[in-house]
Design an enzyme around this catalytic site. Structure first.
Site, PDB file in Angstrom:
ATOM      1  N   CYS A 185     -36.804 -37.988  43.660  1.00 59.04           N
ATOM      2  CA  CYS A 185     -35.656 -38.803  44.051  1.00 59.04           C
ATOM      3  C   CYS A 185     -35.037 -39.468  42.814  1.00 59.04           C
ATOM      4  O   CYS A 185     -34.457 -38.785  41.985  1.00 59.04           O
ATOM      5  CB  CYS A 185     -36.040 -39.805  45.126  1.00 59.04           C
ATOM      6  SG  CYS A 185     -34.594 -40.476  45.994  1.00 59.04           S
ATOM      7  N   GLU A 196     -44.045 -37.324  48.698  1.00 54.73           N
ATOM      8  CA  GLU A 196     -45.129 -38.294  48.918  1.00 54.73           C
ATOM      9  C   GLU A 196     -45.071 -38.926  50.305  1.00 54.73           C
ATOM     10  O   GLU A 196     -45.972 -39.691  50.679  1.00 54.73           O
ATOM     11  CB  GLU A 196     -45.096 -39.396  47.843  1.00 54.73           C
ATOM     12  CG  GLU A 196     -44.143 -40.538  48.077  1.00 54.73           C
ATOM     13  CD  GLU A 196     -42.677 -40.216  47.793  1.00 54.73           C
ATOM     14  OE1 GLU A 196     -41.849 -41.144  47.870  1.00 54.73           O
ATOM     15  OE2 GLU A 196     -42.371 -39.043  47.498  1.00 54.73           O
ATOM     16  N   HIS A 240     -38.670 -36.493  49.082  1.00 55.50           N
ATOM     17  CA  HIS A 240     -39.869 -37.309  48.858  1.00 55.50           C
ATOM     18  C   HIS A 240     -41.128 -36.591  49.328  1.00 55.50           C
ATOM     19  O   HIS A 240     -41.567 -36.770  50.471  1.00 55.50           O
ATOM     20  CB  HIS A 240     -39.733 -38.653  49.585  1.00 55.50           C
ATOM     21  CG  HIS A 240     -38.828 -39.614  48.908  1.00 55.50           C
ATOM     22  ND1 HIS A 240     -39.267 -40.524  47.959  1.00 55.50           N
ATOM     23  CD2 HIS A 240     -37.486 -39.793  49.019  1.00 55.50           C
ATOM     24  CE1 HIS A 240     -38.244 -41.227  47.529  1.00 55.50           C
ATOM     25  NE2 HIS A 240     -37.147 -40.804  48.146  1.00 55.50           N
TER      26      HIS A 240
END
Length: 231
Positions: A100, A209, A207
């Protein structure tokens, strides 16, 4: 991996999803505080790869083609630090993953422009976030043979997205990027170093994660850890 500085609580911090993903992939995370750019070289000597994390918008003073937007926070000191950190890591040939904001840092560190506000250019064709506080989910198409396509083993994947800035035009420079994923609105979602045989370096606007409570290891994070040389 980089961290954010929270002015309200006078503290450095990082989302647990980054830590969990890297640990599950088999690597040991080392979190960098936001320091002055003069410390970048020494910090990078202590690690085998660099993960640039998400966070605030990049201040327009430190990237091209952008303008400050209302209702968004900026951290110019973090910008200066991470732009130097990213360029130094690339020049040294360290494996780098930008997530990002981290991908926007990679893009800007090599002289390229940022789209200030995606809704101004895509007419809402794809929601790259649901609101100021909510992520979105959307599809991205991956370029065959690219590092992201090899990691996920798919031509299209659904990703978690939370950004309103985008990646603008690529300028001439000494380090070139190859666009390797696009959203259905045509906007760039991932890129990697273009030159054959170059060290592993990938930026993604989504993202990997997230969600943090998912116990699965994201394939792209695993590919990054493999490039770092951790088995």
């Amino acid at each position: 991996m980089t961290s954010r500085f929270r002015h309200a609580i006078n503290s450095h911090g990082i989302h647990r999803g980054y830590i969990d993903q890297v640990v599950r992939a088999g690597a040991l995370p080392v979190v960098f505080p936001t320091l002055g750019p003069e410390y970048c070289g020494e910090l990078l000597e202590a690690v085998d790869g660099l993960l640039l994390t998400g966070g605030e918008d990049i201040d327009p003073d430190h990237c091209t083609g952008s303008a400050r937007q209302p209702d968004y926070t900026y951290h110019p000191r973090r910008d200066v630090f991470e732009l130097r950190l990213a360029r130094t890591a690339l020049d040294r040939g360290l494996p780098v993953l930008g997530i990002c904001r981290g991908s926007q840092i990679l893009w800007s560190a090599t002289g390229n422009s940022i789209i200030p506000h995606i809704p101004d250019v895509n007419d809402g064709q794809v929601l790259h976030r649901t609101s100021l506080t909510e992520t979105s989910r959307h599809l991205v198409s991956l370029t065959h043979g690219s590092k992201v396509a090899e990691a996920y083993g798919e031509a299209k994947v659904e990703v978690t997205s939370y950004h309103h800035q985008g990646l603008g035009a690529q300028a001439p420079g000494d380090l070139r990027w190859r666009v390797t994923a696009r959203a259905d609105d045509g906007l760039t979602e991932a890129f990697e170093r273009e030159d054959a045989g170059a060290p592993w370096a990938v930026g993604v606007l989504w993202h990997p994660e997230l969600p943090a409570d998912d116990d699965q290891t994201d394939p792209l994070v695993s590919a990054f850890v493999s490039a770092v040389g951790v088995s």
